[in-house]
Design a protein around this motif. Structure first.
Motif, mmCIF file in Angstrom:
data_model
loop_
_atom_site.group_PDB
_atom_site.id
_atom_site.type_symbol
_atom_site.label_atom_id
_atom_site.label_comp_id
_atom_site.label_asym_id
_atom_site.label_seq_id
_atom_site.Cartn_x
_atom_site.Cartn_y
_atom_site.Cartn_z
ATOM 1 N N ALA A 47 0.831 -1.206 0.000
ATOM 2 C CA ALA A 47 0.000 0.000 0.000
ATOM 3 C C ALA A 47 0.863 1.252 0.000
ATOM 4 C CB ALA A 47 -0.932 -0.009 1.210
ATOM 5 N N MET A 48 1.982 1.222 0.739
ATOM 6 C CA MET A 48 2.885 2.363 0.752
ATOM 7 C C MET A 48 3.509 2.592 -0.612
ATOM 8 S SD MET A 48 2.796 3.907 3.596
ATOM 9 C CE MET A 48 4.262 4.924 3.445
ATOM 10 N N ARG A 49 3.771 1.517 -1.351
ATOM 11 C CA ARG A 49 4.325 1.669 -2.692
ATOM 12 C C ARG A 49 3.323 2.353 -3.616
ATOM 13 N NH1 ARG A 49 6.640 -3.543 -1.704
ATOM 14 N NH2 ARG A 49 4.895 -4.555 -2.762
ATOM 15 N N ARG A 50 2.042 2.114 -3.381
ATOM 16 C CA ARG A 50 1.019 2.746 -4.219
ATOM 17 C C ARG A 50 0.703 4.168 -3.764
ATOM 18 N NH1 ARG A 50 -1.231 -2.478 -3.632
ATOM 19 N NH2 ARG A 50 -2.631 -1.700 -2.024
ATOM 20 N N PHE A 51 1.027 4.507 -2.527
ATOM 21 C CA PHE A 51 0.716 5.834 -1.991
ATOM 22 C C PHE A 51 1.645 6.858 -2.637
ATOM 23 C CE2 PHE A 51 0.510 9.110 1.351
ATOM 24 C CZ PHE A 51 -0.872 9.194 1.493
ATOM 25 N N VAL A 63 6.017 10.724 -3.143
ATOM 26 C CA VAL A 63 6.856 11.715 -3.822
ATOM 27 C C VAL A 63 6.021 12.918 -4.242
ATOM 28 C CG1 VAL A 63 8.327 12.127 -5.834
ATOM 29 C CG2 VAL A 63 8.472 9.956 -4.598
ATOM 30 N N THR A 64 4.868 12.661 -4.815
ATOM 31 C CA THR A 64 3.992 13.746 -5.279
ATOM 32 C C THR A 64 3.531 14.615 -4.119
ATOM 33 O OG1 THR A 64 3.241 12.380 -7.124
ATOM 34 C CG2 THR A 64 1.851 14.238 -6.503
ATOM 35 N N LEU A 65 3.102 13.983 -3.043
ATOM 36 C CA LEU A 65 2.622 14.745 -1.884
ATOM 37 C C LEU A 65 3.756 15.538 -1.235
ATOM 38 C CD1 LEU A 65 0.169 12.186 -0.247
ATOM 39 C CD2 LEU A 65 -0.404 14.220 -1.584
ATOM 40 N N ALA A 66 4.949 14.959 -1.191
ATOM 41 C CA ALA A 66 6.088 15.676 -0.615
ATOM 42 C C ALA A 66 6.432 16.905 -1.452
ATOM 43 C CB ALA A 66 7.294 14.751 -0.517
ATOM 44 N N TRP A 123 -3.240 26.344 -9.330
ATOM 45 C CA TRP A 123 -3.285 25.585 -10.572
ATOM 46 C C TRP A 123 -2.148 24.573 -10.659
ATOM 47 C CZ3 TRP A 123 -6.976 24.808 -13.956
ATOM 48 C CH2 TRP A 123 -8.008 25.742 -14.064
ATOM 49 N N ASP A 124 -0.948 25.005 -10.287
ATOM 50 C CA ASP A 124 0.209 24.113 -10.386
ATOM 51 C C ASP A 124 0.115 22.933 -9.425
ATOM 52 O OD1 ASP A 124 1.342 25.550 -12.399
ATOM 53 O OD2 ASP A 124 3.127 26.170 -11.292
ATOM 54 N N VAL A 125 -0.314 23.194 -8.195
ATOM 55 C CA VAL A 125 -0.414 22.105 -7.217
ATOM 56 C C VAL A 125 -1.547 21.160 -7.594
ATOM 57 C CG1 VAL A 125 -0.940 21.557 -4.809
ATOM 58 C CG2 VAL A 125 0.665 23.389 -5.347
ATOM 59 N N PHE A 126 -2.646 21.699 -8.085
ATOM 60 C CA PHE A 126 -3.750 20.843 -8.527
ATOM 61 C C PHE A 126 -3.284 19.902 -9.640
ATOM 62 C CE2 PHE A 126 -7.156 20.123 -11.653
ATOM 63 C CZ PHE A 126 -8.044 19.401 -10.877
ATOM 64 N N ALA A 127 -2.590 20.461 -10.633
ATOM 65 C CA ALA A 127 -2.084 19.633 -11.736
ATOM 66 C C ALA A 127 -1.074 18.609 -11.233
ATOM 67 C CB ALA A 127 -1.457 20.516 -12.810
ATOM 68 N N LEU A 128 -0.233 19.016 -10.279
ATOM 69 C CA LEU A 128 0.746 18.084 -9.722
ATOM 70 C C LEU A 128 0.065 16.918 -9.017
ATOM 71 C CD1 LEU A 128 3.710 17.365 -8.951
ATOM 72 C CD2 LEU A 128 3.316 18.673 -6.849
ATOM 73 N N LEU A 129 -0.932 17.213 -8.193
ATOM 74 C CA LEU A 129 -1.617 16.153 -7.460
ATOM 75 C C LEU A 129 -2.321 15.185 -8.406
ATOM 76 C CD1 LEU A 129 -3.091 18.182 -4.462
ATOM 77 C CD2 LEU A 129 -1.132 16.625 -4.432
ATOM 78 N N GLU A 152 3.139 8.475 -10.589
ATOM 79 C CA GLU A 152 3.722 7.673 -9.510
ATOM 80 C C GLU A 152 3.013 6.331 -9.379
ATOM 81 O OE1 GLU A 152 5.251 8.326 -4.903
ATOM 82 O OE2 GLU A 152 4.290 9.972 -6.003
ATOM 83 N N GLY A 153 1.719 6.308 -9.696
ATOM 84 C CA GLY A 153 1.000 5.044 -9.692
ATOM 85 C C GLY A 153 1.495 4.098 -10.776
ATOM 86 N N LYS A 154 1.922 4.659 -11.904
ATOM 87 C CA LYS A 154 2.502 3.846 -12.971
ATOM 88 C C LYS A 154 3.865 3.303 -12.560
ATOM 89 C CE LYS A 154 -0.437 3.989 -16.439
ATOM 90 N NZ LYS A 154 -0.993 2.745 -17.035
#
Length: 221
Positions: free
Chosen positions: A7-11, A14-17, A66-72, A79-81
């Motif tokens: 589950a941690m691997r799927r979380f 990196v993106t959230l950090a 806008w930038d953070v929304f697109a990043l998330l 990252e899921g890929k």
């Protein structure tokens, strides 16, 4: 209950950090934020960290939102890929984008924003579409990858022709940098595709390496 490492691997850690760092940079006093942005004169004086930290700074709340929304959105998908591909894309695109702005767009004295890295995440997604389509020989997936890549090129062309950000529209707070967006898409896609294309054809096709040694039938010499 045992800890679930899968589950941690799927979380999207990196993106959230990365999003958290951008929000932190926005919360700093202006003097500290200015010390992180791309500043051509400051870089010429040797402040080379700005090539990396510039991506965390923004020109106001709307730009940040806008930038953070697109990043998330895009970062979580990338990252899921593959977290490894996403990290590699960040490592390559972060310095490449600002170096290209430095070298090819001298009229920009300052540069801020995650949009180039957002585009790198998009490139990772497109690269995986190409990989999946080539591996499975699935024409629809390949067509979707081509359309997604063409859409990114069209977006950059629109921004270059109009001088406005495609999603944000006209604003006086900042100017779009289509070169940064194009560099992000290309680096993300190339980082994702290069290891795949270097694999033997048999492994690209079915994910396995077929042995060149034939097995012997029982009793054969």
């Amino acid at each position: 209950m045992p800890f679930n490492f899968s589950a941690m691997r799927r979380f999207p850690l990196v993106t959230l950090a990365l999003a958290a760092l951008a929000l932190l940079a926005a919360a700093l006093p202006p003097a500290f934020t200015d010390a992180l942005q791309f500043d051509r004169d400051a870089i010429a004086r040797g402040e080379l960290w700005r090539f990396l930290t510039a991506h965390l700074t923004h020109f106001g709340v709307s730009h940040l939102r806008w930038d953070v929304f697109a990043l998330l959105l895009l970062g979580t998908m990338a990252e899921g890929k593959s977290r490894r591909d996403w990290l590699a894309a960040l490592a390559v695109s972060a310095p490449a984008i600002t170096l290209l702005v430095w070298a090819l767009q001298p009229h920009f004295t300052h540069y801020r924003g995650l949009s180039g890295l957002d585009c790198a995440a998009y490139g990772v997604i497109v690269g995986h579409l190409f990989r999946d389509g080539l591996r499975a020989r699935h024409h629809f997936t390949l067509a979707l990858a081509v359309l997604a890549f063409a859409a990114a090129l069209a977006k950059c062309a629109y921004e270059l022709a109009t001088g406005t950000a495609f999603f944000v529209g006209a604003t006086t707070a900042f100017a779009p940098v289509p070169l940064a967006h194009l560099a992000g898409v290309l680096t993300g896609a190339l980082v994702t595709m290069t290891p795949f294309l270097r694999q033997p054809a048999t492994r690209r096709r079915d994910g396995t390496v077929q042995s060149a040694t034939a097995s012997r039938a029982p009793g054969s010499p």
